[in-house]
Motif scaffolding. Structure first.
Motif, short mmCIF file in Angstrom:
data_model
loop_
_atom_site.label_atom_id
_atom_site.label_comp_id
_atom_site.label_asym_id
_atom_site.label_seq_id
_atom_site.Cartn_x
_atom_site.Cartn_y
_atom_site.Cartn_z
N LEU A 47 27.01 -20.19 26.88
CA LEU A 47 28.31 -19.55 26.71
C LEU A 47 28.23 -18.22 25.97
N ARG A 48 27.04 -17.84 25.52
CA ARG A 48 26.92 -16.68 24.64
C ARG A 48 27.06 -15.34 25.35
N PRO A 49 26.39 -15.10 26.49
CA PRO A 49 26.40 -13.75 27.07
C PRO A 49 27.78 -13.34 27.60
N GLY A 50 28.09 -12.04 27.43
CA GLY A 50 29.23 -11.42 28.09
C GLY A 50 30.47 -12.27 28.22
N ASN A 51 30.88 -12.51 29.47
CA ASN A 51 32.11 -13.25 29.76
C ASN A 51 31.86 -14.71 30.13
N ALA A 52 30.71 -15.24 29.74
CA ALA A 52 30.36 -16.62 30.14
C ALA A 52 31.39 -17.62 29.63
N LEU A 53 31.82 -17.49 28.38
CA LEU A 53 32.81 -18.42 27.83
C LEU A 53 34.13 -18.30 28.59
N LYS A 54 34.56 -17.07 28.86
CA LYS A 54 35.81 -16.87 29.59
C LYS A 54 35.73 -17.51 30.98
N ARG A 55 34.59 -17.35 31.65
CA ARG A 55 34.44 -17.94 32.99
C ARG A 55 34.53 -19.46 32.93
N PHE A 56 33.92 -20.05 31.88
CA PHE A 56 33.98 -21.51 31.78
C PHE A 56 35.40 -21.99 31.54
N LEU A 57 36.12 -21.32 30.65
CA LEU A 57 37.51 -21.73 30.37
C LEU A 57 38.39 -21.54 31.60
N MET A 58 38.15 -20.47 32.36
CA MET A 58 38.89 -20.27 33.61
C MET A 58 38.56 -21.35 34.62
N ALA A 59 37.28 -21.75 34.69
CA ALA A 59 36.88 -22.81 35.62
C ALA A 59 37.54 -24.13 35.25
N GLN A 60 37.63 -24.42 33.94
CA GLN A 60 38.29 -25.65 33.50
C GLN A 60 39.77 -25.62 33.85
N THR A 61 40.40 -24.46 33.67
CA THR A 61 41.81 -24.33 34.05
C THR A 61 42.00 -24.54 35.54
N LYS A 62 41.08 -24.02 36.34
CA LYS A 62 41.17 -24.16 37.79
C LYS A 62 41.01 -25.62 38.21
N LEU A 63 40.11 -26.35 37.55
CA LEU A 63 39.96 -27.77 37.84
C LEU A 63 41.23 -28.53 37.47
N HIS A 64 41.86 -28.16 36.36
CA HIS A 64 43.13 -28.78 35.99
C HIS A 64 44.20 -28.53 37.06
N GLU A 65 44.19 -27.33 37.63
CA GLU A 65 45.16 -26.98 38.66
C GLU A 65 44.91 -27.74 39.96
N ASP A 66 43.63 -27.88 40.32
CA ASP A 66 43.28 -28.41 41.64
C ASP A 66 43.01 -29.92 41.60
N VAL A 67 41.76 -30.29 41.30
CA VAL A 67 41.39 -31.71 41.40
C VAL A 67 42.12 -32.59 40.40
N CYS A 68 42.59 -32.00 39.29
CA CYS A 68 43.34 -32.78 38.30
C CYS A 68 44.84 -32.80 38.57
N GLY A 69 45.27 -32.15 39.67
CA GLY A 69 46.68 -32.18 40.04
C GLY A 69 47.60 -31.65 38.97
N LYS A 70 47.24 -30.47 38.41
CA LYS A 70 48.02 -29.88 37.29
C LYS A 70 48.15 -30.87 36.13
N ARG A 71 47.02 -31.56 35.86
CA ARG A 71 46.89 -32.52 34.76
C ARG A 71 47.63 -33.83 35.01
N THR A 72 48.30 -33.97 36.13
CA THR A 72 49.02 -35.22 36.38
C THR A 72 48.08 -36.34 36.82
N THR A 73 46.93 -35.98 37.41
CA THR A 73 45.95 -36.98 37.83
C THR A 73 44.96 -37.29 36.72
N ALA A 74 44.49 -36.26 36.04
CA ALA A 74 43.52 -36.42 34.97
C ALA A 74 43.53 -35.17 34.09
N THR A 75 42.91 -35.28 32.92
CA THR A 75 42.83 -34.16 31.99
C THR A 75 41.42 -34.06 31.43
#
Length: 547
Positions: free
Chosen positions: A325-353
């Motif tokens: 997570l240290r270089p450049g925007n690595a942390l931001k990319r991970f947090l964005m990826a987690q948000t995207k998973l919440h939106e998609d496979v987690c059904g906007k958190r209604t399926t899982a969190t």
């Protein structure tokens, strides 16, 4: 074998479910498998539990078929029959309340009759079977949002699957099959966000794919495409770049020849042009090393209170090392990826969190339990400490203000998960050894354990009210995404990020991760689940798991 055997006295779980009029029943693992083998099938008493809305029978290789009386369980909303050896499943057309049907990792050569008539079905998982065809009629499941047919022997997908009637179909996973083409009518799927057709026999990607308005993630790796430039792109580029390339070819028609538009290379930087000649196999390999639970410190164990059963019963956890997570925007990319998973496979958190914590800021052992709303206090991310009642009230006010700003009639989908706790007398929470709440699913986790660029070990939790398998599948997806992000970071040598930060030197130049198993136990210390187990991380394309 007729799919039924034994009686309720030999099956204490069934007897207890009947006496307590339970709505959920889980039968899994070696003990249940031995009973199935001895009795010649499931106890016939299970089919008398007509109040059930969730039934899971999994990890029983002796189970090869079910009795047709499964049709009597008309209140079922989730039927999970994964990781058995089922060769057939009886008709399911009477199960009209069914929303989730998971038949993954079996020996099925065909779908059970009546699947295509299930009007409430949202999730259909048929991965890891022996299917050679899918029946026509999937378009008769108007609420279908997720279809997983990976790791079968499919040569084609039924034409009616690409229909405007499937207006909610957002995820199609069909990797590791024998598919020879993708229907050009894929453009008719208005909600399609994730499409995985990796490791098939495709020679073309239809240009109409770029017309899918919500498509965010595609995977065509492992296909031998005629357009060699496109083949290199799908093996090494982001979804956006591939879709732009397809749009470019669509605009110029045949003028660009088999390699597409001739000017697509002009906007590339020098470093990108140097990487263009890299062989696909250089970027395809991702590795996860699993550390056995016996090597874990006792502080990593999570005790699950019985009270969560009626609120949010399912939880899996693990510890991850090696995410850079240290270089450049690595942390931001991970947090964005987690948000995207919440939106998609987690059904906007209604399926899982999903929640992630810095291990060094956690004080274990941990407890997953419940608290009354007024007594649950947490320092939510980016906020001061407050009770759950105050936090949810503030979030509702913010959601309403956002609705007004956007001039919408309804509250944004981003805040729909707030409704999951409406009317609940107790709220779920993960607490550390001092009783401090570090996670309040599905709402937030704590500022005290927030990850940062210096985080070297992550404690990851996935909770759900749907099923244990849902938690595991989403954790699998998250770990795969971590590997992909590591690979992206190492391949691009992380130029200075958009925040102007100069990248720090990294000891991790690969996509390899180490995942430490974590046990969840009941108050008596009996094991409830350990993740990852040998059956987890088996459906992640491009991922190698070492035990």
């Amino acid at each position: 074998m007729d799919g039924g055997g034994g009686d309720g006295h030999e099956w204490p779980e069934i007897k207890k479910a009947a006496s307590e009029k339970r709505r959920e029943l889980v039968l899994q693992g070696p003990t249940v498998d031995r009973r199935v083998s001895t009795a010649g099938g499931l106890s016939s008493a299970v089919y008398s539990l007509t109040l059930l809305n969730y039934l899971e029978v999994s990890q029983c290789p002796s189970l090869t078929q079910l009795h047709e009386d499964i049709r009597l369980l008309t209140n079922l909303q989730s039927l999970v029959l994964c990781r058995n050896k089922l060769v057939s499943v009886p008709r399911v057309d009477t199960l009209q309340a069914l929303k989730v049907l998971d038949l993954s990792v079996n020996e099925l050569g065909s779908l059970p009759e009546g699947v295509c008539g299930l009007k409430e079905l949202t999730t259909l998982n048929l991965s890891c079977n022996r299917l050679e065809t899918l029946p026509e009629g999937l378009s008769q499941c108007p609420k279908l949002s997720t279809l997983n047919v990976s790791k079968n022997q499919l040569i084609s997908l039924p034409p009616d699957m690409f229909s405007e009637r499937l207006e909610l179909l957002s995820t199609v996973l069909a990797s590791d099959n024998l598919l020879q083409e993708l229907n050009t009518e894929v453009r008719l799927l208005p909600a399609l966000k994730i499409l995985d057709l990796s490791n098939n026999k495709l020679s073309e990607i239809p240009l109409t794919l770029s017309d899918c308005p919500k498509l965010k993630e595609i995977n065509f790796k492992g296909n031998s495409l005629r357009d060699r430039r496109l083949e290199k792109m799908v093996n090494g580029c982001q979804t956006k770049s591939v879709l732009e390339y397809l749009r470019g070819k669509s605009r110029v028609g045949s003028e660009g020849g088999s390699d597409g538009p001739r000017n697509t290379d002009k906007t590339k930087t020098g470093s990108q042009r140097k990487k263009k000649g890299r062989a696909p196999e250089d970027v395809a390999h991702m590795l996860v090393r699993v550390v056995h639970v016996s090597s874990a410190p006792p502080t990593l164990m999570v005790t699950v209170s019985p009270e969560v059963r009626d609120v949010r019963p399912y939880l899996v956890c693990c510890l991850v090392r090696g995410l850079n997570l240290r270089p450049g925007n690595a942390l931001k990319r991970f947090l964005m990826a987690q948000t995207k998973l919440h939106e998609d496979v987690c059904g906007k958190r209604t399926t899982a969190t999903i929640a992630t914590h810095d291990v060094h800021l956690l004080k274990g052992p941990l407890t997953y339990g419940v608290k009354p709303p007024t007594q649950l206090k947490i320092t939510a991310l980016g906020r001061k400490e407050m009770s759950a009642v105050e936090l949810i009230r503030n979030l509702h006010l913010e959601a309403e203000e956002l609705r007004k700003q956007k001039k919408r009639q309804n509250v944004t989908g981003l805040h729909k998960y707030l409704q999951l706790l409406d009317g609940q007398p107790l709220y779920p929470c993960l607490m550390d050894a001092e009783g401090r709440v570090v996670s309040f699913p599905p709402i937030t986790n704590s500022e005290h354990t927030k990850i940062s660029k210096t985080t070297s070990e992550l404690f990851v939790e996935v909770t759900s009210a749907t099923s244990l398998q849902t938690c595991k599948d989403i954790m699998d997806t998250l770990i795969l995404k971590m590997c992909e992000l590591n690979r992206f970071t190492s391949e691009h040598a992380e130029e200075a990020g958009t925040d102007g930060e100069i990248p720090a030197p990294s000891n991790n130049s690969t996509s390899e991760l180490t995942v430490q198993q974590v046990r969840t136990v009941d108050p008596d210390g009996s094991l409830k689940v350990v993740y990852p187990s040998k059956t987890d991380l088996t459906n992640c394309p491009g991922l190698t798991v070492l035990w």
